[in-house]
Design a protein around this motif. Structure first.
Motif, PDB file in Angstrom:
ATOM      1  N   ASP A   1       0.855  -1.187   0.000  1.00 21.11           N
ATOM      2  CA  ASP A   1       0.000   0.000   0.000  1.00 21.11           C
ATOM      3  C   ASP A   1       0.892   1.238   0.000  1.00 21.11           C
TER       4      ASP A   1
ATOM      5  N   SER B   1       0.880   5.586  -0.176  1.00 16.78           N
ATOM      6  CA  SER B   1       0.150   6.852  -0.145  1.00 16.78           C
ATOM      7  C   SER B   1       1.153   7.993  -0.055  1.00 16.78           C
ATOM      8  N   GLN B   2       0.731   9.172  -0.478  1.00 15.08           N
ATOM      9  CA  GLN B   2       1.613  10.331  -0.517  1.00 15.08           C
ATOM     10  C   GLN B   2       0.883  11.532   0.049  1.00 15.08           C
ATOM     11  N   VAL B   3       1.509  12.183   1.042  1.00 14.46           N
ATOM     12  CA  VAL B   3       0.940  13.363   1.673  1.00 14.46           C
ATOM     13  C   VAL B   3       2.008  14.451   1.680  1.00 14.46           C
TER      14      VAL B   3
ATOM     15  N   VAL C   1       6.057  10.208   1.761  1.00 12.33           N
ATOM     16  CA  VAL C   1       5.534   9.010   1.117  1.00 12.33           C
ATOM     17  C   VAL C   1       5.432   7.916   2.171  1.00 12.33           C
TER      18      VAL C   1
ATOM     19  N   ASP D   1       8.096   5.342   6.205  1.00 16.04           N
ATOM     20  CA  ASP D   1       7.735   6.685   5.751  1.00 16.04           C
ATOM     21  C   ASP D   1       8.989   7.450   5.357  1.00 16.04           C
TER      22      ASP D   1
END
Length: 390
Positions: A306, A308-310, A314, A328
């Protein structure tokens, strides 16, 4: 409105040194604790642990849990060996959190604050008094007066700015403390000061930001999965951690390091610039904030990993057997953190982050199974051969 910690306050409060605590830590306040009919205790923490002590205050071998704050999967407050309150909010996510515990004898009201928010409250212990003259220990539960520590109840992670007041602070006052407001109420029972701590055991005092790190921090200063700290200034690709239980590993994480721009000819300083994660036939390549995913068999989509990028971070996670792996990556600081939740791979990992067997003394194990004499020899043994780097 929910309270938040703004960027400026995070930078300010983390300028002070913190304690890096491991299972055999022994940190006690030397400042005398008076008799208390009410109190507020606040502290910054960063950990991925669960049922561990945050702090404990004991009077004697038979009067132990005068005050006990513990459990990160939902902080609990005990007073005089009775459970007063329990939060349902987890703070064991490898991120920094500000915790406060309050209680007053007048009404028996107790409160638990998490990151400036009143998370839970109730009434217990009206008319009780906290006995003075005891010992307050950070990160351990006392089963004897400053002793009887159990490794499974020991706080593992970072802690800083423990403060104790002989009064109940309001929500606004707690937020002032959390945000390092210049007008914040100064702690009158104990104010954070490393010079007033008796520090023994597996504890390191570190001058780092409690909000930018986690269980494993590399830049390229490493903390292994078992808690050993070292520095290695390598260039090119290295194996960070992988499954070493079979010839074909279940997963592998590698990283590329390059010299920093301000390095000199005499001293090279490096930083992480790219990370590769492979789980079975699936892969994630991270280069700065460019993320490429795929499957070695040409299949589309990821089923095991999984991503996700905020903003400039990453987040990658995957689960193998009953163990969860999280990584992270923060581009701006070139910092990555690796967290492992589970024991299926304990003792079966290898690489720059060690073997994950709860023993820091054999973390410098090289690919051939021997133990390196120093950090340089260990680091270079995990350099990936056959790759050209400019």
């Amino acid at each position: 409105m929910a309270a938040t910690v703004d960027k400026k306050s995070r930078e300010e409060h983390t300028n002070c040194k913190l304690l890096d605590l491991y299972k055999q830590s022994d940190v006690a306040l030397t400042t005398p604790i008076p008799e208390l009919t009410e109190f507020t205790a606040c502290v910054w923490i960063n950990s991925i642990d669960n049922k561990v002590a945050i702090f404990s205050y004991a009077i004697s071998d038979t009067q132990l849990n005068e005050i006990l704050a513990w459990r990160l999967s939902g902080p609990k407050l005990h007073i005089k060996d009775d459970l007063f309150g329990a939060s349902t909010t987890s703070v064991n996510d490898g991120k920094c959190h500000h915790l406060c515990f309050t209680w007053t004898s007048t009404t028996g009201r107790w409160e638990i604050y998490i990151d400036g928010n009143l998370d839970d409250w109730g009434f217990e212990g009206q008319g009780e008094t906290i006995t003075g003259g005891g010992v307050l220990v950070l990160g351990q539960r006392q089963d004897l007066l400053r002793g009887g520590y159990l490794p499974g109840r020991a706080f593992v992670g970072w802690m800083t700015k423990f403060n104790l007041w002989g009064s109940v602070l309001s929500t606004s006052q707690i937020n002032d403390v959390m945000n390092d407001d210049p007008n914040a109420l100064v702690a009158d029972v104990y104010a954070w000061d490393l010079d007033t701590l008796d520090i023994k055991g597996t504890v390191e005092v570190r001058d780092i930001d409690i909000c930018s790190g986690g269980a494993v921090r590399c830049d390229p200063h490493y903390t292994t999965l078992d808690g050993r700290h070292y520095s290695h200034q390598g260039i090119c690709w290295y194996t960070l951690v992988k499954d070493c239980s079979s010839v074909k590993p279940d997963f592998k994480i590698t990283a590329k390091f390059e010299p920093r721009e301000y390095g000199t000819n005499e001293e090279i300083k490096t930083r992480a610039v790219a990370i590769n994660i492979t789980v079975g036939d699936e892969y994630v390549h991270i280069n700065g904030l460019d993320v490429v995913t795929g499957n070695l068999n040409g299949l589309s989509g990821l089923t095991k990993i999984d991503v996700s990028q905020v903003h400039e971070k990453v987040l990658v996670s995957f689960t193998l057997r009953n163990t969860v792996f999280k990584l992270d990556w923060t581009l701006r600081k070139h910092v990555f953190n690796v967290h492992i939740f589970g024991s299926d791979y304990r003792g079966n990992l290898c690489g720059l982050l060690g073997n994950y067997n709860d023993n820091i003394h054999d973390d410098f194990q090289k690919p051939d199974g021997t133990i390196a004499d120093n950090a340089f020899e260990f680091g270079e043994s995990w350099k990936i051969q056959g790759i050209q780097c400019n």
